[in-house]
Design a protein around this motif. Structure first.
Motif, PDB file in Angstrom:
ATOM      1  N   GLU A 111       0.755  -1.292  -0.217  1.00 12.88           N
ATOM      2  CA  GLU A 111       0.069   0.084  -0.091  1.00 12.88           C
ATOM      3  C   GLU A 111       0.545   1.387  -0.081  1.00 12.88           C
ATOM      4  O   GLU A 111       0.370   2.420  -0.503  1.00 12.88           O
ATOM      5  CB  GLU A 111      -1.178   0.221   1.053  1.00 12.88           C
ATOM      6  CG  GLU A 111      -2.170   1.461   1.527  1.00 12.88           C
ATOM      7  CD  GLU A 111      -3.171   0.797   0.040  1.00 12.88           C
ATOM      8  OE1 GLU A 111      -2.886  -0.337  -0.983  1.00 12.88           O
ATOM      9  OE2 GLU A 111      -2.914   2.276  -0.946  1.00 12.88           O
ATOM     10  N   ALA A 112       1.862   1.410   1.048  1.00  7.27           N
ATOM     11  CA  ALA A 112       3.006   2.305   0.771  1.00  7.27           C
ATOM     12  C   ALA A 112       3.681   2.340  -0.458  1.00  7.27           C
ATOM     13  O   ALA A 112       4.026   4.174  -0.544  1.00  7.27           O
ATOM     14  CB  ALA A 112       3.640   2.434   1.723  1.00  7.27           C
ATOM     15  N   LEU A 113       3.917   1.607  -1.308  1.00 11.77           N
ATOM     16  CA  LEU A 113       5.023   2.202  -1.950  1.00 11.77           C
ATOM     17  C   LEU A 113       3.816   1.478  -3.536  1.00 11.77           C
ATOM     18  O   LEU A 113       4.429   1.508  -5.147  1.00 11.77           O
ATOM     19  CB  LEU A 113       6.003   0.708  -1.945  1.00 11.77           C
ATOM     20  CG  LEU A 113       6.642   0.284  -1.410  1.00 11.77           C
ATOM     21  CD1 LEU A 113       7.349  -0.479  -1.058  1.00 11.77           C
ATOM     22  CD2 LEU A 113       7.547   2.487  -1.380  1.00 11.77           C
ATOM     23  N   ARG A 114       2.605   2.056  -4.097  1.00 10.31           N
ATOM     24  CA  ARG A 114       1.299   1.330  -4.496  1.00 10.31           C
ATOM     25  C   ARG A 114       1.987   2.200  -6.132  1.00 10.31           C
ATOM     26  O   ARG A 114       2.886   2.227  -7.184  1.00 10.31           O
ATOM     27  CB  ARG A 114       0.248   1.652  -4.384  1.00 10.31           C
ATOM     28  CG  ARG A 114      -1.121   1.474  -5.425  1.00 10.31           C
ATOM     29  CD  ARG A 114      -1.904   2.021  -4.841  1.00 10.31           C
ATOM     30  NE  ARG A 114      -2.222   0.628  -4.094  1.00 10.31           N
ATOM     31  CZ  ARG A 114      -2.796   0.015  -3.956  1.00 10.31           C
ATOM     32  NH1 ARG A 114      -3.695  -0.737  -5.157  1.00 10.31           N
ATOM     33  NH2 ARG A 114      -3.956  -0.885  -2.345  1.00 10.31           N
ATOM     34  N   GLU A 115       2.169   3.408  -5.141  1.00  7.45           N
ATOM     35  CA  GLU A 115       2.848   4.388  -5.774  1.00  7.45           C
ATOM     36  C   GLU A 115       4.195   4.197  -7.371  1.00  7.45           C
ATOM     37  O   GLU A 115       3.700   4.120  -8.064  1.00  7.45           O
ATOM     38  CB  GLU A 115       2.916   6.342  -5.743  1.00  7.45           C
ATOM     39  CG  GLU A 115       2.571   7.071  -6.755  1.00  7.45           C
ATOM     40  CD  GLU A 115       2.793   8.552  -6.353  1.00  7.45           C
ATOM     41  OE1 GLU A 115       2.996   9.076  -6.889  1.00  7.45           O
ATOM     42  OE2 GLU A 115       1.880   9.025  -5.304  1.00  7.45           O
ATOM     43  N   LEU A 116       4.623   3.979  -6.206  1.00  3.54           N
ATOM     44  CA  LEU A 116       6.501   3.796  -6.868  1.00  3.54           C
ATOM     45  C   LEU A 116       6.303   1.844  -7.574  1.00  3.54           C
ATOM     46  O   LEU A 116       6.989   2.411  -9.090  1.00  3.54           O
ATOM     47  CB  LEU A 116       7.167   3.534  -5.479  1.00  3.54           C
ATOM     48  CG  LEU A 116       8.634   3.515  -6.094  1.00  3.54           C
ATOM     49  CD1 LEU A 116       9.224   4.963  -6.095  1.00  3.54           C
ATOM     50  CD2 LEU A 116       9.710   3.011  -4.566  1.00  3.54           C
ATOM     51  N   LEU A 117       5.698   1.121  -6.630  1.00  4.33           N
ATOM     52  CA  LEU A 117       5.979  -0.030  -7.643  1.00  4.33           C
ATOM     53  C   LEU A 117       4.421   0.481  -9.338  1.00  4.33           C
ATOM     54  O   LEU A 117       5.456  -0.610 -10.184  1.00  4.33           O
ATOM     55  CB  LEU A 117       5.316  -1.178  -7.078  1.00  4.33           C
ATOM     56  CG  LEU A 117       6.599  -1.252  -5.402  1.00  4.33           C
ATOM     57  CD1 LEU A 117       5.123  -2.417  -5.017  1.00  4.33           C
ATOM     58  CD2 LEU A 117       7.633  -1.968  -6.103  1.00  4.33           C
ATOM     59  N   ALA A 118       3.788   0.955  -8.948  1.00  7.63           N
ATOM     60  CA  ALA A 118       3.392   0.996 -10.360  1.00  7.63           C
ATOM     61  C   ALA A 118       3.969   1.687 -10.993  1.00  7.63           C
ATOM     62  O   ALA A 118       3.728   2.271 -12.893  1.00  7.63           O
ATOM     63  CB  ALA A 118       1.737   2.098  -9.915  1.00  7.63           C
ATOM     64  N   GLN A 119       4.838   2.614 -10.809  1.00  9.18           N
ATOM     65  CA  GLN A 119       5.538   3.201 -12.003  1.00  9.18           C
ATOM     66  C   GLN A 119       6.231   1.963 -13.449  1.00  9.18           C
ATOM     67  O   GLN A 119       7.559   2.224 -14.102  1.00  9.18           O
ATOM     68  CB  GLN A 119       6.768   3.833 -11.518  1.00  9.18           C
ATOM     69  CG  GLN A 119       6.256   5.124 -10.994  1.00  9.18           C
ATOM     70  CD  GLN A 119       7.594   5.906 -10.059  1.00  9.18           C
ATOM     71  OE1 GLN A 119       8.273   5.512 -10.136  1.00  9.18           O
ATOM     72  NE2 GLN A 119       6.371   7.080  -9.473  1.00  9.18           N
TER      73      GLN A 119
END
Lengths: 130, 170
Positions: free
Chosen positions: B84-92
């Motif tokens: 959840e915390a890294l959702r944005e980063l992993l979505a990259q």
């Protein structure tokens, strides 16, 4: 009513049976027909021209088959190797086998009784392709 | 084991320098979410990131190879929080399939994929499509691929060998 969904397993089951549906059935039958009698005799199957379940060793493979395996918690079920139901497997197995005699292949929303699997007959395979 | 050795060797050669700022950013994001990774774990994590890059056929690790960070968190609850915390980063991640594999399977999938790629490559190096034992062996690899990986989560090297298996077996 309890809704059952499927979720990915952390560790997949070993693929010990396979299931073909639709167009894949013809490809699978053609592949089976290429086996010699000794190899064919090691396999059992049940199904129709639209859905075919095969188990045995060594299994064959064609693109599009679904791999099924057995979980020790539900020995009467053939399950998708990659997925498990969201409800406890023991309860799920009990519910399934109460409605359909085991063994049962379970995938998507289909329950396919496979207790009638028999040694594969080359003549029947040929008839399925004609 | 040979495939694992090969993967380890490939991972040794991967350059992780460029991805370190993104890794540091991810570690900070986790810390903000209350998830701390020890320095020791972060060092080990760089090794996993290198392995992910190697498996994806890269010699230089990118943000796409950061997905093992989720598995550096010791427990399942923490891993969910990390996702959840890294959702944005992993979505990259440019490599959605590998990221999905990472998010949905255990790290054991890495070793399994490496072994299957190596087994398939060995057979495909000397194709004998009319030889039944060879064919059955290659089909066994294909079965293991299909049994162990959802189609949408096939690591790219495994997707490539599977495509070649389909071509060879017709």
């Amino acid at each position: 009513v309890i809704t059952v969904q499927w979720r990915l397993r952390e560790v997949p089951l070993a693929g010990e049976a396979l299931l073909a549906q639709g167009d894949v059935v013809v490809r699978l039958v053609n592949r089976l027909l290429k086996l010699d009698d000794a190899a064919l005799a090691t396999l059992s199957g049940v199904g129709s021209a639209s859905m075919l379940f095969i188990v045995g060793t060594p299994l064959v493979w064609v693109d599009g088959v679904r791999m099924l395996g057995k979980d020790p918690a539900a020995p009467g079920l053939w399950l998708p190797t990659m997925h498990q139901p969201t409800v406890p497997l023991g309860l799920f197995a009990e519910a399934v086998t109460r409605r359909t005699r085991a063994p049962v292949a379970v995938f998507d929303e289909v329950l396919l009784p496979v207790g009638g699997a028999r040694p594969i007959d080359r003549a029947i395979l040929r008839a399925m392709t004609s | 084991m040979a495939a694992l050795d090969e993967l380890a060797q490939l991972a040794d050669a991967v350059d992780v320098v460029q991805v370190r700022p993104a890794l540091a950013h991810a570690v900070r994001k986790l810390r903000q979410a209350g998830i701390s990774l020890t320095d020791r774990r972060v060092v080990k994590l760089q090794r996993l990131i290198a392995a992910a890059a190697a498996l994806a056929g890269r010699q230089v690790a990118t943000v796409a190879d950061l997905w093992p960070i989720v598995f550096a968190v010791p427990d399942a609850v923490g891993q969910d929080a990390a996702r959840e915390a890294l959702r944005e980063l992993l979505a990259q991640s440019e490599n959605d399939s590998l990221r999905m594999a990472a998010e949905t399977a255990s790290l054991g999938a890495l070793a399994r994929a490496g072994r299957l790629v190596a087994a398939a490559e060995a057979l495909l190096a000397d194709p004998k499509p009319t030889d039944e034992p060879w064919r059955l062996t290659l089909e066994g690899v294909a079965r293991e691929v299909d049994a162990g990986f959802a189609p949408e989560a096939l690591p790219p090297p495994l997707a490539d060998v599977r495509r070649r298996i389909v071509e060879v077996l017709g």
